[in-house]
Design a protein around this motif. Sequence first.
Motif, PDB file in Angstrom:
ATOM      1  N   LEU A 186       0.795  -1.220  -0.183  1.00 20.51           N
ATOM      2  CA  LEU A 186       0.012   0.028   0.097  1.00 20.51           C
ATOM      3  C   LEU A 186       0.711   1.214  -0.028  1.00 20.51           C
ATOM      4  O   LEU A 186       0.414   2.416  -0.380  1.00 20.51           O
ATOM      5  CB  LEU A 186      -0.937  -0.054   1.204  1.00 20.51           C
ATOM      6  N   ASN A 187       2.329   1.018   0.348  1.00 22.65           N
ATOM      7  CA  ASN A 187       2.973   2.235   0.333  1.00 22.65           C
ATOM      8  C   ASN A 187       3.597   2.475  -0.975  1.00 22.65           C
ATOM      9  O   ASN A 187       4.233   1.797  -1.621  1.00 22.65           O
ATOM     10  CB  ASN A 187       4.012   2.225   1.357  1.00 22.65           C
ATOM     11  N   PRO A 188       3.314   3.535  -1.696  1.00 24.70           N
ATOM     12  CA  PRO A 188       4.088   3.642  -2.944  1.00 24.70           C
ATOM     13  C   PRO A 188       5.400   4.228  -2.889  1.00 24.70           C
ATOM     14  O   PRO A 188       6.206   3.573  -4.175  1.00 24.70           O
ATOM     15  CB  PRO A 188       3.269   5.006  -3.536  1.00 24.70           C
ATOM     16  N   HIS A 189       5.870   4.532  -2.037  1.00 26.17           N
ATOM     17  CA  HIS A 189       7.303   4.901  -1.858  1.00 26.17           C
ATOM     18  C   HIS A 189       8.344   3.455  -1.946  1.00 26.17           C
ATOM     19  O   HIS A 189       9.149   3.287  -2.585  1.00 26.17           O
ATOM     20  CB  HIS A 189       7.797   5.444  -0.652  1.00 26.17           C
ATOM     21  N   VAL A 190       7.756   2.541  -0.972  1.00 31.06           N
ATOM     22  CA  VAL A 190       8.366   1.275  -1.052  1.00 31.06           C
ATOM     23  C   VAL A 190       8.157   0.425  -2.363  1.00 31.06           C
ATOM     24  O   VAL A 190       9.231  -0.245  -2.900  1.00 31.06           O
ATOM     25  CB  VAL A 190       7.936   0.421   0.349  1.00 31.06           C
ATOM     26  N   VAL A 191       7.072   0.675  -3.060  1.00 29.29           N
ATOM     27  CA  VAL A 191       6.838  -0.013  -4.237  1.00 29.29           C
ATOM     28  C   VAL A 191       7.728   0.667  -5.486  1.00 29.29           C
ATOM     29  O   VAL A 191       8.191  -0.198  -6.013  1.00 29.29           O
ATOM     30  CB  VAL A 191       5.332   0.102  -4.730  1.00 29.29           C
ATOM     31  N   ALA A 192       7.815   1.812  -5.438  1.00 36.25           N
ATOM     32  CA  ALA A 192       9.294   2.480  -6.358  1.00 36.25           C
ATOM     33  C   ALA A 192      10.387   2.260  -6.066  1.00 36.25           C
ATOM     34  O   ALA A 192      11.097   1.814  -7.014  1.00 36.25           O
ATOM     35  CB  ALA A 192       8.740   4.006  -6.127  1.00 36.25           C
ATOM     36  N   HIS A 193      10.601   1.982  -4.812  1.00 39.54           N
ATOM     37  CA  HIS A 193      11.925   0.925  -4.522  1.00 39.54           C
ATOM     38  C   HIS A 193      12.042  -0.205  -5.169  1.00 39.54           C
ATOM     39  O   HIS A 193      13.049  -0.580  -5.691  1.00 39.54           O
ATOM     40  CB  HIS A 193      12.216   1.210  -3.057  1.00 39.54           C
ATOM     41  N   GLY A 194      11.109  -1.062  -5.058  1.00 40.66           N
ATOM     42  CA  GLY A 194      11.271  -2.356  -5.424  1.00 40.66           C
ATOM     43  C   GLY A 194      11.328  -2.384  -7.016  1.00 40.66           C
ATOM     44  O   GLY A 194      12.215  -3.114  -7.553  1.00 40.66           O
ATOM     45  N   LYS A 195      10.383  -1.607  -7.634  1.00 41.14           N
ATOM     46  CA  LYS A 195      10.644  -1.375  -9.124  1.00 41.14           C
ATOM     47  C   LYS A 195      12.036  -1.029  -9.719  1.00 41.14           C
ATOM     48  O   LYS A 195      12.439  -1.563 -10.503  1.00 41.14           O
ATOM     49  CB  LYS A 195       9.773  -0.288  -9.392  1.00 41.14           C
ATOM     50  N   SER A 196      12.682  -0.168  -8.800  1.00 37.87           N
ATOM     51  CA  SER A 196      13.979   0.071  -9.066  1.00 37.87           C
ATOM     52  C   SER A 196      14.995  -1.007  -9.105  1.00 37.87           C
ATOM     53  O   SER A 196      16.130  -1.125  -9.839  1.00 37.87           O
ATOM     54  CB  SER A 196      14.562   1.227  -8.270  1.00 37.87           C
ATOM     55  N   GLY A 197      14.857  -1.974  -8.161  1.00 34.26           N
ATOM     56  CA  GLY A 197      15.720  -3.167  -7.961  1.00 34.26           C
ATOM     57  C   GLY A 197      17.143  -2.909  -7.475  1.00 34.26           C
ATOM     58  O   GLY A 197      17.931  -3.573  -7.819  1.00 34.26           O
ATOM     59  N   ILE A 198      17.424  -1.764  -6.859  1.00 42.80           N
ATOM     60  CA  ILE A 198      18.829  -1.360  -6.435  1.00 42.80           C
ATOM     61  C   ILE A 198      18.966  -1.477  -5.031  1.00 42.80           C
ATOM     62  O   ILE A 198      18.040  -0.838  -4.155  1.00 42.80           O
ATOM     63  CB  ILE A 198      19.055  -0.042  -6.877  1.00 42.80           C
ATOM     64  N   TYR A 199      19.892  -2.201  -4.718  1.00 44.01           N
ATOM     65  CA  TYR A 199      20.046  -2.268  -3.117  1.00 44.01           C
ATOM     66  C   TYR A 199      21.545  -2.176  -2.804  1.00 44.01           C
ATOM     67  O   TYR A 199      22.440  -2.286  -3.597  1.00 44.01           O
ATOM     68  CB  TYR A 199      19.612  -3.670  -2.752  1.00 44.01           C
ATOM     69  N   ARG A 200      21.839  -1.510  -1.390  1.00 42.05           N
ATOM     70  CA  ARG A 200      23.098  -1.453  -0.991  1.00 42.05           C
ATOM     71  C   ARG A 200      23.644  -2.955  -1.076  1.00 42.05           C
ATOM     72  O   ARG A 200      23.233  -4.109  -0.794  1.00 42.05           O
ATOM     73  CB  ARG A 200      23.158  -0.939   0.366  1.00 42.05           C
ATOM     74  N   LYS A 201      25.082  -3.033  -1.249  1.00 40.41           N
ATOM     75  CA  LYS A 201      25.874  -4.293  -1.127  1.00 40.41           C
ATOM     76  C   LYS A 201      25.606  -4.881   0.111  1.00 40.41           C
ATOM     77  O   LYS A 201      25.492  -6.147   0.451  1.00 40.41           O
ATOM     78  CB  LYS A 201      27.232  -4.159  -1.257  1.00 40.41           C
ATOM     79  N   ASP A 202      25.461  -4.185   1.294  1.00 41.40           N
ATOM     80  CA  ASP A 202      25.353  -4.767   2.678  1.00 41.40           C
ATOM     81  C   ASP A 202      24.100  -5.649   2.675  1.00 41.40           C
ATOM     82  O   ASP A 202      23.856  -6.414   3.546  1.00 41.40           O
ATOM     83  CB  ASP A 202      25.753  -3.660   3.684  1.00 41.40           C
ATOM     84  N   GLU A 203      22.919  -5.131   1.907  1.00 42.33           N
ATOM     85  CA  GLU A 203      21.468  -5.694   2.053  1.00 42.33           C
ATOM     86  C   GLU A 203      21.652  -7.083   1.522  1.00 42.33           C
ATOM     87  O   GLU A 203      20.501  -7.674   1.499  1.00 42.33           O
ATOM     88  CB  GLU A 203      20.564  -4.808   1.331  1.00 42.33           C
ATOM     89  N   LEU A 204      22.706  -7.471   0.651  1.00 40.49           N
ATOM     90  CA  LEU A 204      22.776  -8.506   0.054  1.00 40.49           C
ATOM     91  C   LEU A 204      23.589  -9.731   0.617  1.00 40.49           C
ATOM     92  O   LEU A 204      23.731 -10.839   0.104  1.00 40.49           O
ATOM     93  CB  LEU A 204      23.309  -8.473  -1.317  1.00 40.49           C
ATOM     94  N   ALA A 205      23.796  -9.547   2.050  1.00 43.52           N
ATOM     95  CA  ALA A 205      24.390 -10.306   2.801  1.00 43.52           C
ATOM     96  C   ALA A 205      23.630 -11.957   2.739  1.00 43.52           C
ATOM     97  O   ALA A 205      24.541 -12.875   2.728  1.00 43.52           O
ATOM     98  CB  ALA A 205      24.621  -9.691   4.312  1.00 43.52           C
ATOM     99  N   ASP A 206      22.459 -11.938   2.877  1.00 44.58           N
ATOM    100  CA  ASP A 206      21.898 -13.215   2.722  1.00 44.58           C
ATOM    101  C   ASP A 206      21.544 -13.532   1.436  1.00 44.58           C
ATOM    102  O   ASP A 206      20.878 -14.848   1.474  1.00 44.58           O
ATOM    103  CB  ASP A 206      20.282 -12.991   3.504  1.00 44.58           C
ATOM    104  N   VAL A 207      22.019 -13.213   0.483  1.00 45.10           N
ATOM    105  CA  VAL A 207      21.705 -13.819  -0.814  1.00 45.10           C
ATOM    106  C   VAL A 207      23.106 -14.754  -1.220  1.00 45.10           C
ATOM    107  O   VAL A 207      24.169 -14.392  -1.102  1.00 45.10           O
ATOM    108  CB  VAL A 207      21.782 -12.746  -1.835  1.00 45.10           C
ATOM    109  N   PRO A 208      22.572 -16.094  -1.397  1.00 45.61           N
ATOM    110  CA  PRO A 208      23.953 -16.956  -1.637  1.00 45.61           C
ATOM    111  C   PRO A 208      24.905 -16.338  -2.873  1.00 45.61           C
ATOM    112  O   PRO A 208      24.386 -15.726  -3.693  1.00 45.61           O
ATOM    113  CB  PRO A 208      23.039 -18.235  -2.154  1.00 45.61           C
ATOM    114  N   GLN A 209      26.039 -16.594  -2.613  1.00 45.43           N
ATOM    115  CA  GLN A 209      27.148 -15.969  -3.451  1.00 45.43           C
ATOM    116  C   GLN A 209      26.939 -16.165  -4.963  1.00 45.43           C
ATOM    117  O   GLN A 209      27.041 -15.224  -5.693  1.00 45.43           O
ATOM    118  CB  GLN A 209      28.549 -16.361  -2.945  1.00 45.43           C
ATOM    119  N   ASN A 210      26.342 -17.495  -5.297  1.00 42.51           N
ATOM    120  CA  ASN A 210      26.322 -17.855  -6.655  1.00 42.51           C
ATOM    121  C   ASN A 210      25.135 -17.092  -7.218  1.00 42.51           C
ATOM    122  O   ASN A 210      25.150 -16.652  -8.429  1.00 42.51           O
ATOM    123  CB  ASN A 210      26.078 -19.458  -6.868  1.00 42.51           C
ATOM    124  N   MET A 211      24.148 -16.883  -6.425  1.00 37.62           N
ATOM    125  CA  MET A 211      22.927 -16.041  -6.886  1.00 37.62           C
ATOM    126  C   MET A 211      23.491 -14.478  -6.803  1.00 37.62           C
ATOM    127  O   MET A 211      22.986 -13.802  -8.081  1.00 37.62           O
ATOM    128  CB  MET A 211      21.892 -15.974  -5.971  1.00 37.62           C
TER     129      MET A 211
END
Length: 295
Positions: free
Chosen positions: A162-187
């Motif tokens: 329901l929050n347009p700001h977080v929806v816009a963030h999601g659409k961008s698909g951009i994240y800080r590198k530290d936010e990717l810590a839980d993403v497996p390295q191969n992914m």
Amino acid sequence: MTLAHQRSLARPSKVLVTGEFEFSAADFNAIAEIAKAQAGIDLAESKATLVYSRLAKRLRALGLKSFAEYCDTVCQNEEERGGMIAALTTNVTRFFREPHHFEHLRKNILEPLTDQVRKGRRLRLWSAACSTGQEPYSMALTVLSVFPDAAERDIRILATDLNPHVVAHGKSGIYRKDELADVPQNMRAKWFEPVAGDSDSMRVSDTARALVSFRELNLMGSWPFKGPFDAVFCRNVVIYFDRDTQSVIWRRLSGLIEDDGALYIGHSERVSGPAVSVLKADGITSYRKKAGLRP
């Protein structure tokens, strides 16, 4: 100004929070009434300090002098009603949060459907409170681990909030590198790419982003789609609702889930109401839809 607030101003109202702005019971009740009507959020008076701290920022941003003024603004301004709801809700998320859900999705939903999907069967997933996008992209990466050629298949992931700001963030698909810590390295290596001019961030690849459609949606309103979905993630959302509203949400969700499809919920949530008769527990906060039943 709500009717409840008008009535309460006609008589003295106790002060719940003192600080930069005085926050009275009348102010709180007006805000709680709007939050319930707008988004189903159930606010107890014990949350007054939390509500104050979240909304005081909105008063400062708008240059208002009191919560009474803010209540007037919220009642008259639809955009600020959305801003209020966004301020009151918590968008805590991360990639592969509650990893057992994604393991269940892969092993119990996606892999058993491999042959059918490769023969043309549609596959639909829904992230019903997607926040800034980490959840639906985690779903997309899980899909790609089973269907590397998902772009050539009839596979789609709906992501709503329901929050347009977080929806816009999601659409961008951009994240800080530290936010990717839980993403497996191969992914990370395969499905994320550098962002030009920003060495601290990564963008979800075009292939993964193409699987996800982001939309604004208030779960308390109408749902402009019919499903059915093979899996629905609705985690840490109904904790904001009263028991009756929770039952309604579970019933509506279960009605859109495919037979033998999955529902994933928050660790502190439990399915209740009519949906109990059509959903069966299938692991930690994971449910499966019983075949041939409707709530």
